[in-house]
Design a protein around this motif. Structure first.
Motif, PDB file in Angstrom:
ATOM      1  N   GLU A 183      -8.632  35.003 -35.346  1.00 34.83           N
ATOM      2  CA  GLU A 183      -8.798  35.584 -34.022  1.00 34.83           C
ATOM      3  C   GLU A 183      -7.946  34.836 -32.998  1.00 34.83           C
ATOM      4  O   GLU A 183      -7.772  33.615 -33.100  1.00 34.83           O
ATOM      5  N   PRO A 184      -7.418  35.515 -31.977  1.00 36.18           N
ATOM      6  CA  PRO A 184      -6.735  34.819 -30.874  1.00 36.18           C
ATOM      7  C   PRO A 184      -7.707  33.875 -30.164  1.00 36.18           C
ATOM      8  O   PRO A 184      -8.929  34.085 -30.180  1.00 36.18           O
TER       9      PRO A 184
ATOM     10  N   LEU B 223      -3.500  31.272 -28.075  1.00 36.81           N
ATOM     11  CA  LEU B 223      -3.020  31.092 -29.449  1.00 36.81           C
ATOM     12  C   LEU B 223      -3.266  32.379 -30.224  1.00 36.81           C
ATOM     13  O   LEU B 223      -4.304  33.018 -30.063  1.00 36.81           O
ATOM     14  N   LYS B 224      -2.338  32.747 -31.096  1.00 32.28           N
ATOM     15  CA  LYS B 224      -2.515  33.985 -31.853  1.00 32.28           C
ATOM     16  C   LYS B 224      -3.577  33.853 -32.935  1.00 32.28           C
ATOM     17  O   LYS B 224      -4.076  34.855 -33.449  1.00 32.28           O
TER      18      LYS B 224
ATOM     19  N   GLY C  18      -0.776  29.305 -35.489  1.00 31.32           N
ATOM     20  CA  GLY C  18      -0.847  29.581 -34.059  1.00 31.32           C
ATOM     21  C   GLY C  18      -0.495  28.411 -33.172  1.00 31.32           C
ATOM     22  O   GLY C  18      -0.046  28.599 -32.037  1.00 31.32           O
ATOM     23  N   PHE C  19      -0.704  27.180 -33.661  1.00 28.99           N
ATOM     24  CA  PHE C  19      -0.505  25.947 -32.887  1.00 28.99           C
ATOM     25  C   PHE C  19       0.317  25.009 -33.741  1.00 28.99           C
ATOM     26  O   PHE C  19      -0.050  24.730 -34.882  1.00 28.99           O
ATOM     27  N   PHE C  20       1.425  24.509 -33.193  1.00 25.95           N
ATOM     28  CA  PHE C  20       2.217  23.527 -33.933  1.00 25.95           C
ATOM     29  C   PHE C  20       2.442  22.310 -33.044  1.00 25.95           C
ATOM     30  O   PHE C  20       2.985  22.422 -31.943  1.00 25.95           O
ATOM     31  N   GLY C  21       2.022  21.155 -33.545  1.00 23.83           N
ATOM     32  CA  GLY C  21       2.229  19.899 -32.834  1.00 23.83           C
ATOM     33  C   GLY C  21       3.445  19.180 -33.372  1.00 23.83           C
ATOM     34  O   GLY C  21       3.479  18.780 -34.531  1.00 23.83           O
ATOM     35  N   LEU C  22       4.454  19.018 -32.522  1.00 21.17           N
ATOM     36  CA  LEU C  22       5.668  18.329 -32.937  1.00 21.17           C
ATOM     37  C   LEU C  22       5.436  16.827 -33.059  1.00 21.17           C
ATOM     38  O   LEU C  22       4.497  16.268 -32.483  1.00 21.17           O
ATOM     39  N   SER C  23       6.312  16.188 -33.777  1.00 25.22           N
ATOM     40  CA  SER C  23       6.254  14.751 -33.986  1.00 25.22           C
ATOM     41  C   SER C  23       6.249  14.007 -32.653  1.00 25.22           C
ATOM     42  O   SER C  23       6.894  14.415 -31.687  1.00 25.22           O
TER      43      SER C  23
ATOM     44  N   GLU D  50     -12.494  28.127 -42.041  1.00 20.16           N
ATOM     45  CA  GLU D  50     -13.378  29.177 -41.536  1.00 20.16           C
ATOM     46  C   GLU D  50     -14.821  28.681 -41.470  1.00 20.16           C
ATOM     47  O   GLU D  50     -15.542  28.950 -40.482  1.00 20.16           O
ATOM     48  N   ASP D  51     -15.256  27.964 -42.472  1.00 21.37           N
ATOM     49  CA  ASP D  51     -16.622  27.434 -42.483  1.00 21.37           C
ATOM     50  C   ASP D  51     -16.856  26.501 -41.300  1.00 21.37           C
ATOM     51  O   ASP D  51     -17.933  26.514 -40.683  1.00 21.37           O
TER      52      ASP D  51
END
Length: 657
Positions: free
Chosen positions: A5-6, A14-15, A54-59, A313-314
């Motif tokens: 879910e967004p 976030l998508k 949906g979320f990417f954390g760069l170095s 998901e849990d």
């Protein structure tokens, strides 16, 4: 699934609720003019974003002080960040970058502190709130003056401004793992009595400056410890006090999310980025408590060996967190989300928490890699295996990591492949690992290949002894020799009264048998040796570990050593370092300390297990050359190394078939 879910994270939507959290890929990709390393990292990031995260954390970006004497000089980082921001927009992924200053931690002469290859900051050392020795080096940090503290605050702000101006959606402040922000509020690292003494003042000042820099449209997150593994009497903080610090920060209204973690120094990474020995979802209970106390004031990211989509998901369904990190899961298989959406979760290449490539290799100065996904780090210059113009018939002799991987790649290219294995199971030496310890998770790496081969209709025939007659009758175009390696004879004298086993034979013959006294002689210090004596000790044997090396498991990564000694102690193992074997006679073993020359009598001993360098098994090479047009040698048969390199070599060689 709620996971897909967004989700509104502050001002950004976030998508989905899946995160690849910030983790170092290399020590060089933010360096000025080091474009090849940036290209490698960009290829790595792009491949994970293609998977739908949906979320990417760069170095993380290291933070320097900025003042009149030290102007901001990191504009070149902006051009690199813009490249990542462009890729993120292309794939509808929100992108963030972590900011940190190591403070007293580390070594100022090593990579990772600066953005170029010179001595950091013209020779300046580590900085801290109080002069203290580094926990991961030999130097003593410089105690900052109030002006230098203000300069660091400004450095955080300027770097955050640069990030959002370059198209990055937000920044994450690293206030855990013993970095400077955490040092500021822990008595262990801050003994000041001035206005910058142990409190949240520095943390709040940095947060305010960064929020001012990124504005209301930027997302601000904080990675913060909920446990610091240090008792109050040793300068640590209780879980309640750490919770209060997070709540105090949330009450400012400036923080959009928290990324809870554990630990207060570099060595704690061994528990934070846990191996297969650590519990799955270990940090989720702490995240759940933080989320409950925050009561909607900020979102909470759940992390800590969450390895599958279902586990993520849990966590969401339980209310542990608002979004979930599947970081190492995406290293192992960047298509984990796509496969799960298609109902193909059983085809996901699982993270087995080997840590050999993704964490421990990085700690030794290399780029991020993966135990059983050879694409990692090569994404920028390689594509999926390309179909061959004319399919060929291929027989792979040996179903260990190299043979199975070679068969998989050759089959994906459209060749007609069959695998022949002499033993009753596939997996090579990995297949000998039993379920008496959680090291059995490693077996999933070869099990995945077996399942992929079955899906492609490739036969893996077991209990087939391959000789020249078999090769002559096969009539194939290509023979891939993945016949592994053999153990050389012992270098010490023996009369046969003490059995001598290789690690794989010992696990097959001794695990599950009545208690015996065993000597495991480890001349490698590698993961294979470590798994061997853990498996034997966990199954109830009295294990004496001897090694000529200065320390036990010297060549394993630090994340493994973190838990290892406590486990061996709990099993009652005896450790004899800098010790070699002299003889195994009359049911006893004689060892010798390599420095003192002292002879040590061990026994009675049922068996000696030798974890040692091995020899390539190439006895079929000439016969294969006589009966096929092309012979390729892979894995240990080519050069005995470890399983990670066997997977890699099988992949590389099979791309030419």
């Amino acid at each position: 699934m709620k996971l897909f879910e967004p989700f509104e994270l502050g001002p950004v939507v976030l998508k989905n609720r899946v995160a690849v959290t910030s983790h170092k890929f290399s020590y060089r990709h933010w360096e000025n003019d080091h474009e090849r390393s940036t290209d490698k990292y960009l290829g790595y990031v792009r491949r994970r974003m293609e998977g739908g995260v949906g979320f990417f954390g760069l170095s993380a970006l290291p933070v320097w002080g900025v003042d009149a004497q030290h102007p901001f000089q990191l504009e070149h980082v902006g051009s690199k960040l813009r490249r990542f921001a462009d890729v993120a927009r292309e794939h509808g992924c929100a992108t963030f970058v972590q900011l940190h200053n190591a403070g007293v931690q580390g070594n100022s002469s090593l990579p990772g502190v600066n953005y170029d290859e010179s001595v950091p900051s013209d020779g300046a050392g580590l900085v801290a709130f109080s002069a203290a020795p580094s926990t991961s080096g030999t130097e003593v940090a410089h105690e900052m003056s109030p002006d230098e503290i203000e300069a660091i605050i400004e450095g955080y702000g300027r770097l955050a401004e640069l990030a959002v101006a370059s198209g990055i959606d937000g920044v994450e402040l690293h206030a855990g793992h013993g970095y400077l922000l955490q040092q500021s509020f822990t008595p262990w690292r801050n003994q000041r009595t001035d206005e910058w003494g142990p409190s949240t003042r520095f943390l709040r000042a940095v947060t305010a400056r960064v929020r001012a820099g990124i504005g209301p449209k930027g997302v601000l997150g904080v990675r913060i410890a909920t446990k610091d593994f240090r008792p109050p009497e040793a300068g640590g903080l209780t879980e309640q006090r750490l919770l209060e610090i997070a709540l105090e920060l949330a009450d400012t209204g400036m923080v959009d999310y928290f990324n809870p973690t554990h630990g207060s120094q570099a060595s704690d990474y061994g528990r934070v980025v846990g191996t297969y020995r650590r519990p799955l979802g270990e940090f989720l209970p702490s995240a759940a408590r933080l989320r409950q106390e925050l009561d909607g004031k900020a979102a909470v990211l759940g992390v800590g060996r969450v390895t599958t989509v279902q586990a993520a998901e849990d966590a969401l369904q339980r209310g542990d967190c608002d979004f979930v990190g599947l970081t190492r899961a995406h290293i192992a298989d960047p298509d984990i989300l796509k496969k799960s959406k298609r109902g193909e979760a059983d085809s996901v290449r699982l993270c087995v928490s080997a840590n050999q490539g993704c964490i421990d290799r990085l700690g030794a100065g290399g780029d991020v890699y993966c135990f059983h996904n050879p694409d990692v780090g090569r994404e920028y210059r390689r594509n999926d295996p390309q179909p061959v113009a004319s399919p060929r018939s291929v027989v792979v002799v040996g179903a260990g990591p190299a043979g199975l991987k070679a068969a998989e790649i050759a089959a994906r290219r459209g060749n007609d492949v069959v695998v022949l294995e002499a033993s009753s199971q596939a997996g090579g030496r990995l297949g000998s690992i039993t379920n008496v310890t959680s090291a059995h998770e490693l077996v999933a790496s070869t099990a995945w290949l077996e399942a992929e081969l079955a899906r492609m209709g490739v036969q893996v025939r077991l209990n087939v002894h391959v000789d020249e007659e078999v090769l002559a009758s096969a009539g194939v175009d290509v023979v891939v020799l993945a016949t592994g390696s053999i153990a050389p004879p012992p270098s010490f004298s023996t009369d046969g009264s003490v059995a001598v086993h290789s690690p794989e034979l010992a696990l097959k013959k001794l695990v599950g048998t009545p208690k015996k006294t065993l000597v495991v002689h480890d001349s490698l210090g590698t993961e294979e040796a470590m798994v061997t004596y853990e498996q034997l000790a966990a199954s109830g044997h009295q294990v004496i570990i001897t090694t000529p090396l200065p320390t036990i498991s010297q060549s394993t990564g630090f994340t493994h050593r973190t838990d290892l000694l406590d486990r061996l102690k709990s099993w009652g193992c005896t450790l004899l370092e800098r010790t070699d074997l002299v003889s195994a006679t009359d049911g006893r073993v004689r060892a010798q300390h390599m420095l003192t020359g002292e002879i040590i009598e061990l026994g009675p001993v049922a068996a000696v297990v030798l974890a040692q360098s091995r020899l390539p098994e190439t006895s079929l090479l000439d016969a294969a050359r006589r009966h096929s047009t092309e012979v390729l040698v892979v894995g240990d048969a080519y050069s005995p190394r470890d399983a990670m390199m066997a997977f890699t070599h099988g992949d590389i060689v099979a791309r030419q078939i």
